[in-house]
Design a protein around this motif. Structure first.
Motif, PDB file in Angstrom:
ATOM      1  N   ILE A  16      -3.700 -38.594 -38.907  1.00  5.78           N
ATOM      2  CA  ILE A  16      -2.740 -39.683 -39.085  1.00  5.78           C
ATOM      3  C   ILE A  16      -3.511 -40.909 -39.556  1.00  5.78           C
ATOM      4  O   ILE A  16      -4.553 -41.257 -38.996  1.00  5.78           O
ATOM      5  CB  ILE A  16      -1.980 -39.980 -37.768  1.00  5.78           C
ATOM      6  N   ASP A  17      -3.008 -41.540 -40.610  1.00  6.63           N
ATOM      7  CA  ASP A  17      -3.664 -42.705 -41.193  1.00  6.63           C
ATOM      8  C   ASP A  17      -2.648 -43.837 -41.306  1.00  6.63           C
ATOM      9  O   ASP A  17      -1.440 -43.615 -41.223  1.00  6.63           O
ATOM     10  CB  ASP A  17      -4.222 -42.341 -42.577  1.00  6.63           C
ATOM     11  N   GLN A  18      -3.149 -45.034 -41.504  1.00 10.50           N
ATOM     12  CA  GLN A  18      -2.285 -46.202 -41.699  1.00 10.50           C
ATOM     13  C   GLN A  18      -2.861 -47.056 -42.813  1.00 10.50           C
ATOM     14  O   GLN A  18      -4.078 -47.072 -43.025  1.00 10.50           O
ATOM     15  CB  GLN A  18      -2.183 -47.037 -40.420  1.00 10.50           C
ATOM     16  N   ALA A  19      -1.970 -47.779 -43.516  1.00 10.28           N
ATOM     17  CA  ALA A  19      -2.423 -48.665 -44.588  1.00 10.28           C
ATOM     18  C   ALA A  19      -1.425 -49.797 -44.769  1.00 10.28           C
ATOM     19  O   ALA A  19      -0.237 -49.650 -44.495  1.00 10.28           O
ATOM     20  CB  ALA A  19      -2.567 -47.888 -45.897  1.00 10.28           C
ATOM     21  N   LYS A  20      -1.942 -50.929 -45.210  1.00 11.67           N
ATOM     22  CA  LYS A  20      -1.088 -52.042 -45.644  1.00 11.67           C
ATOM     23  C   LYS A  20      -0.940 -51.876 -47.153  1.00 11.67           C
ATOM     24  O   LYS A  20      -1.937 -51.743 -47.866  1.00 11.67           O
ATOM     25  CB  LYS A  20      -1.730 -53.379 -45.300  1.00 11.67           C
ATOM     26  N   GLU A  21       0.298 -51.846 -47.619  1.00 14.52           N
ATOM     27  CA  GLU A  21       0.575 -51.556 -49.017  1.00 14.52           C
ATOM     28  C   GLU A  21       1.644 -52.494 -49.569  1.00 14.52           C
ATOM     29  O   GLU A  21       2.219 -53.291 -48.834  1.00 14.52           O
ATOM     30  CB  GLU A  21       1.068 -50.103 -49.170  1.00 14.52           C
ATOM     31  N   SER A  22       1.904 -52.352 -50.850  1.00 14.05           N
ATOM     32  CA  SER A  22       3.054 -52.981 -51.493  1.00 14.05           C
ATOM     33  C   SER A  22       3.970 -51.855 -51.957  1.00 14.05           C
ATOM     34  O   SER A  22       3.502 -50.754 -52.270  1.00 14.05           O
ATOM     35  CB  SER A  22       2.628 -53.827 -52.684  1.00 14.05           C
TER      36      SER A  22
ATOM     37  N   ILE B 241       3.833 -54.210 -46.671  1.00 13.77           N
ATOM     38  CA  ILE B 241       4.478 -53.218 -45.813  1.00 13.77           C
ATOM     39  C   ILE B 241       3.377 -52.461 -45.078  1.00 13.77           C
ATOM     40  O   ILE B 241       2.220 -52.458 -45.502  1.00 13.77           O
ATOM     41  CB  ILE B 241       5.375 -52.242 -46.616  1.00 13.77           C
ATOM     42  N   GLU B 242       3.732 -51.853 -43.985  1.00 14.87           N
ATOM     43  CA  GLU B 242       2.790 -51.024 -43.244  1.00 14.87           C
ATOM     44  C   GLU B 242       3.249 -49.579 -43.346  1.00 14.87           C
ATOM     45  O   GLU B 242       4.404 -49.277 -43.066  1.00 14.87           O
ATOM     46  CB  GLU B 242       2.736 -51.452 -41.773  1.00 14.87           C
ATOM     47  N   SER B 243       2.338 -48.700 -43.761  1.00 19.94           N
ATOM     48  CA  SER B 243       2.657 -47.285 -43.914  1.00 19.94           C
ATOM     49  C   SER B 243       1.845 -46.464 -42.926  1.00 19.94           C
ATOM     50  O   SER B 243       0.662 -46.733 -42.716  1.00 19.94           O
ATOM     51  CB  SER B 243       2.342 -46.827 -45.340  1.00 19.94           C
ATOM     52  N   THR B 244       2.486 -45.467 -42.335  1.00 13.60           N
ATOM     53  CA  THR B 244       1.824 -44.503 -41.474  1.00 13.60           C
ATOM     54  C   THR B 244       2.090 -43.134 -42.084  1.00 13.60           C
ATOM     55  O   THR B 244       3.241 -42.823 -42.420  1.00 13.60           O
ATOM     56  CB  THR B 244       2.391 -44.557 -40.040  1.00 13.60           C
ATOM     57  N   PHE B 245       1.039 -42.332 -42.244  1.00 12.16           N
ATOM     58  CA  PHE B 245       1.184 -41.066 -42.959  1.00 12.16           C
ATOM     59  C   PHE B 245       0.112 -40.074 -42.526  1.00 12.16           C
ATOM     60  O   PHE B 245      -0.889 -40.444 -41.911  1.00 12.16           O
ATOM     61  CB  PHE B 245       1.108 -41.304 -44.476  1.00 12.16           C
ATOM     62  N   PHE B 246       0.344 -38.813 -42.852  1.00  7.47           N
ATOM     63  CA  PHE B 246      -0.608 -37.755 -42.557  1.00  7.47           C
ATOM     64  C   PHE B 246      -1.429 -37.509 -43.811  1.00  7.47           C
ATOM     65  O   PHE B 246      -0.883 -37.204 -44.870  1.00  7.47           O
ATOM     66  CB  PHE B 246       0.144 -36.484 -42.136  1.00  7.47           C
ATOM     67  N   TRP B 247      -2.763 -37.679 -43.721  1.00  7.87           N
ATOM     68  CA  TRP B 247      -3.625 -37.521 -44.886  1.00  7.87           C
ATOM     69  C   TRP B 247      -4.985 -36.983 -44.455  1.00  7.87           C
ATOM     70  O   TRP B 247      -5.542 -37.447 -43.462  1.00  7.87           O
ATOM     71  CB  TRP B 247      -3.795 -38.871 -45.606  1.00  7.87           C
ATOM     72  N   ALA B 248      -5.482 -36.013 -45.187  1.00  7.41           N
ATOM     73  CA  ALA B 248      -6.808 -35.431 -44.930  1.00  7.41           C
ATOM     74  C   ALA B 248      -6.952 -34.952 -43.481  1.00  7.41           C
ATOM     75  O   ALA B 248      -7.964 -35.177 -42.838  1.00  7.41           O
ATOM     76  CB  ALA B 248      -7.909 -36.429 -45.300  1.00  7.41           C
ATOM     77  N   GLY B 249      -5.885 -34.336 -42.971  1.00  7.63           N
ATOM     78  CA  GLY B 249      -5.936 -33.737 -41.651  1.00  7.63           C
ATOM     79  C   GLY B 249      -5.760 -34.675 -40.475  1.00  7.63           C
ATOM     80  O   GLY B 249      -5.951 -34.275 -39.332  1.00  7.63           O
TER      81      GLY B 249
END
Length: 104
Positions: free
Chosen positions: A48-54, A38-46
């Motif tokens: 916008i970040d993105q990650a490939k996750e399960s 899955i692809e996640s988009t989120f607000f982290w450490a000030g």
């Protein structure tokens, strides 16, 4: 009995498999689905970040949630893992009875 689905994202499929096997072995989950890539988009450490996750879809009961959170946190690599529970308001009664039986 209040049935729940617990959502947990992990850094990869291997971590998801490790957590799901531990939940089943401890009788904290009747079933865990792993949705890989899955692809996640989120607000982290000030920013916008993105990650490939399960994503784990954990079927259980509300009275097991505290133990589920403790076990997931002990095995999870993230500083702040997503562990959120959603109530199951209705479902196939034989399936819900199976959840019950699987957790005993």
């Amino acid at each position: 009995i209040m049935y729940i689905v617990v959502l947990v994202t992990t850094k990869n499929k291997k971590e998801a498999q490790k957590i799901s096997a531990s939940l089943i072995k401890a009788k904290l989950a009747a079933c865990v689905n792993i949705v890989d890539k899955i692809e996640s988009t989120f607000f982290w450490a000030g920013k916008i970040d993105q990650a490939k996750e399960s994503l784990l879809l954990i079927k259980s009961e509300k009275d097991k949630l505290t133990q589920i959170i403790k076990l997931v946190r002990s095995l999870h690599s993230y500083e702040l893992p997503e562990i959120i529970a959603i109530p199951i308001i209705a479902g196939n009664k034989p399936y819900l009875r199976w959840i019950d039986a699987a957790l005993r």
